[in-house]
Design an enzyme around this catalytic site. Structure first.
Site, short mmCIF file in Angstrom:
data_model
loop_
_atom_site.label_atom_id
_atom_site.label_comp_id
_atom_site.label_asym_id
_atom_site.label_seq_id
_atom_site.Cartn_x
_atom_site.Cartn_y
_atom_site.Cartn_z
N GLU A 143 0.81 -1.20 0.00
CA GLU A 143 0.00 0.00 0.00
C GLU A 143 0.85 1.26 0.00
OE1 GLU A 143 -2.31 -0.27 3.53
OE2 GLU A 143 -0.62 0.19 4.80
N CYS A 179 -0.36 3.40 7.66
CA CYS A 179 0.59 2.65 6.83
C CYS A 179 0.80 1.27 7.42
CB CYS A 179 1.92 3.37 6.78
SG CYS A 179 1.97 4.60 5.51
#
Ligand code: SAH
Ligand code: SF4
Length: 398
Positions: A122, A372
């Protein structure tokens, strides 16, 4: 800046994103997107370009790729048609597919990028003031280190990303943000932080090549002063990062004594605080204008006392430092809780009084779980059966 506390789950998923079961074409051509100058040089030479023109052609393609962000060979108008046709036969300009894209109400955008069957990373975009913003990128799929408060550390699958896969994260975000051509004054992505999945210093050669590509003034042109690499404390690689790559440094500190740090950030057993801080003192290029960021995740009753705040201040004496207090982002089964807000503020006050700017990272993208490294394992669970199907299909192409 870029770790956000996430409380609720997915809100907006992009219907336009390909379905997770979309078959991956086995015959896909290699893409130029993400290539270094050296790689492009080979491509151009293989296309039969005479030696004396190679440099110029590479420069032209470079600008199309990284300044203009073109996704179609036809747009490369200063390259002769026959060469364009040759390039198109052997190469694509495609980026990896998106498995998911989410946009938070506060403008945070999260991209789940598919690199192969069952392999996803990601990248998260965090808007700043005006049109500026930072992109948080991943350097590995998963992480081999097992920090006890981090969800990424619990993920099994690990491989280093290639330099191209790191650069592609930026290209994908720039496509999505309409951030081409590279324009100094009006960019959505002004900063890049390696604070996504993985330990960047365990993949240093590729991280450095990626930095070379994204900081190149004729392309994406994000200067090295605007690129921050966060490490859990891989001491032997830190000097090279500063001396060769000129990156800004962030240290995931999280504890002020070895006993606790051994537990929270186990790499501390190999490189204890004394060595880590000495490497920080000697970090090439650190100065009051270019401070090292110390990240400190606030864990209730674990590392958040006044005494620890005072010790933190003492430890950092002599290092040009700033401190980022990060509210702990809980995940299912996590053995910690986030410190209460009052505790975080009291801690911040002690640090501030000592003269350190200590911004508390504002939670961003709460509604899309944009921390994150936090999403991937959830999406894997969500689609485990799809991924299994893909792996089987890849193993037995019909
Ligand atoms: N591996 C590198 C970079 C990626 S992690 C590193 O550890 O520095 C980016 C930051 O997010 C690190 O400071 C990490 O400690 C922090 N982090 C990880 N999990 C977190 C969580 N659950 N809540 C808050 N911060 C977290
Ligand atoms: Fe890896 Fe960083 Fe997570 Fe530690 S905090 S497990 S080093 S990603």
């Amino acid at each position: 800046m870029p770790v956000w506390r996430a409380i609720t789950r997915f809100m907006t998923s992009d219907a336009a994103a390909p379905s997770p079961t979309t078959p991956i074409s086995i015959a896909a051509l290699p893409t130029l997107a993400g290539m270094s100058r050296a790689q492009l040089r080979e491509v151009v030479m293989d296309a039969g370009v005479p030696e004396r023109q190679v440099r110029m052609r590479v420069s032209q393609i470079w600008r199309w790729l990284y300044h203009s962000g073109v996704r179609d060979f036809e747009a490369m108008t200063d390259i002769a048609k026959p060469l364009r046709a040759t390039l198109e036969q052997s190469h694509a300009l495609a980026r990896p597919a998106l498995s998911d894209r989410q946009v938070s109400k506060d403008g945070t955008r999260k991209y789940l990028i598919k690199l192969g069957p069952g392999i996803e990373v990601e990248a998260v975009y965090i808007p700043g003031v005006g049109r500026a913003g930072a992109l948080c990128v991943s350097s590995q799929v998963g992480c081999t280190l097992n920090c006890t408060f981090c969800h990424t550390g619990t993920q099994a699958l690990v491989r280093n990303l290639t330099a191209a896969e790191i650069v592609q994260q930026i290209m994908i975000a720039r496509d999505d943000l309409n951030d081409w051509p590279s324009d100094e004054d009006n960019r959505a992505i002004t900063n890049v932080v390696f604070m996504g999945m993985g330990e960047p210093l365990y993949n240093l050669p590729n991280v450095m090549t990626a930095m070379e590509i994204i900081s190149d003034g004729e392309g994406i042109a994000i200067s090295r002063r605007r690129i921050t690499v966060s490490t859990s404390g891989v001491v032997p690689q830190m000097h090279e990062l500063g001396a060769e790559a000129g990156a800004m440094l962030a240290i995931s500190l999280h504890a002020v004594n070895d006993q606790l740090r051994d537990e929270l950030v186990p790499i501390n057993k190999a490189y204890p605080l004394k060595e880590l801080l000495s490497a920080c003192k000697n970090y090439p290029g650190a100065s009051n204008a270019r401070r090292i960021t110390f990240e400190y995740v606030m864990l209730k009753g674990v590392n958040d006392s006044d005494a620890e705040a005072r010790k933190l201040v003492r430890l950092l004496a002599g290092i040009p430092a700033k401190i980022n207090l990060i509210p702990f982002n809980p995940w299912p089964g996590a053995p910690y809780e986030c410190s209460d807000w009052g505790r975080i503020e009291a801690f911040a006050q002690i640090v501030n009084k000592a003269g350190y700017a200590s911004p508390i990272r504002t939670p961003r993208g709460r509604d899309i779980d944009a921390a994150c490294g936090q999403l991937r394992s959830q999406s894997i669970k969500k689609r485990a059966s799809d991924i299994l199907k893909e792996r089987l299909a890849a193993a037995n192409p019909s």
